[in-house]
Design an enzyme around this catalytic site. Structure first.
Site, mmCIF file in Angstrom:
data_model
loop_
_atom_site.group_PDB
_atom_site.id
_atom_site.type_symbol
_atom_site.label_atom_id
_atom_site.label_comp_id
_atom_site.label_asym_id
_atom_site.label_seq_id
_atom_site.Cartn_x
_atom_site.Cartn_y
_atom_site.Cartn_z
ATOM 1 N N SER A 25 0.845 -1.191 0.000
ATOM 2 C CA SER A 25 0.000 0.000 0.000
ATOM 3 C C SER A 25 0.879 1.239 0.000
ATOM 4 O O SER A 25 2.098 1.163 -0.016
ATOM 5 C CB SER A 25 -0.924 0.044 1.217
ATOM 6 O OG SER A 25 -0.160 0.226 2.385
ATOM 7 N N TYR A 58 -3.397 0.774 -2.888
ATOM 8 C CA TYR A 58 -4.478 1.392 -2.128
ATOM 9 C C TYR A 58 -3.876 2.264 -1.032
ATOM 10 O O TYR A 58 -2.719 2.104 -0.644
ATOM 11 C CB TYR A 58 -5.419 0.332 -1.536
ATOM 12 C CG TYR A 58 -4.755 -0.591 -0.549
ATOM 13 C CD1 TYR A 58 -4.774 -0.309 0.814
ATOM 14 C CD2 TYR A 58 -4.090 -1.735 -0.973
ATOM 15 C CE1 TYR A 58 -4.157 -1.150 1.726
ATOM 16 C CE2 TYR A 58 -3.472 -2.579 -0.066
ATOM 17 C CZ TYR A 58 -3.509 -2.287 1.275
ATOM 18 O OH TYR A 58 -2.879 -3.112 2.181
#
Length: 116
Positions: A25, A58
């Site tokens: 991430s 993300y």
């Protein structure tokens, strides 16, 4: 039909840290996310300005101001200090897409907003 349209962009974010031993991430300061309207765990497309590398991951928010940390495999795609362009997209009907105005912020070397 729906069109994928840019809705938010953080321009020239500097990588402040990397952690290969994390699931993956990008960790970004909540203040920057709030400024452009990117939400936790939203998918983002990232461009490393220094290398031209493009990747998707993300977002995980942090309260630490100025933080832009790449984790897991993405940590191999930039070095601390590299400039990134972080983009979020939305899906819109054609008639909506015509009027979408992305929220864009430009950052300085300390990941502070210099142009909203």
């Amino acid at each position: 039909m729906l069109l994928k349209v840019l809705r938010a962009k953080i321009h020239w974010a500097r990588v402040t840290a990397k952690d290969l031993n994390y699931e993956g991430s990008i960790v970004i300061s909540k203040e920057l996310l709030d400024e452009v309207g990117i939400v936790p765990y939203e998918s983002v497309l990232i461009v490393n300005v220094e290398t031209g590398e493009r990747f998707e991951t993300y977002v995980i928010p942090t309260e630490e101001k100025g933080t832009v940390q790449l984790n897991g495999g993405t940590a191999r795609l930039a070095e601390v200090g590299d400039r990134l362009i972080i983009m979020a997209f939305g899906w819109y009907k054609i008639e909506e897409a015509i009027s979408v105005k992305p929220k864009v912020i430009i950052l300085n070397k300390r990941n502070e907003v210099v142009q909203p």
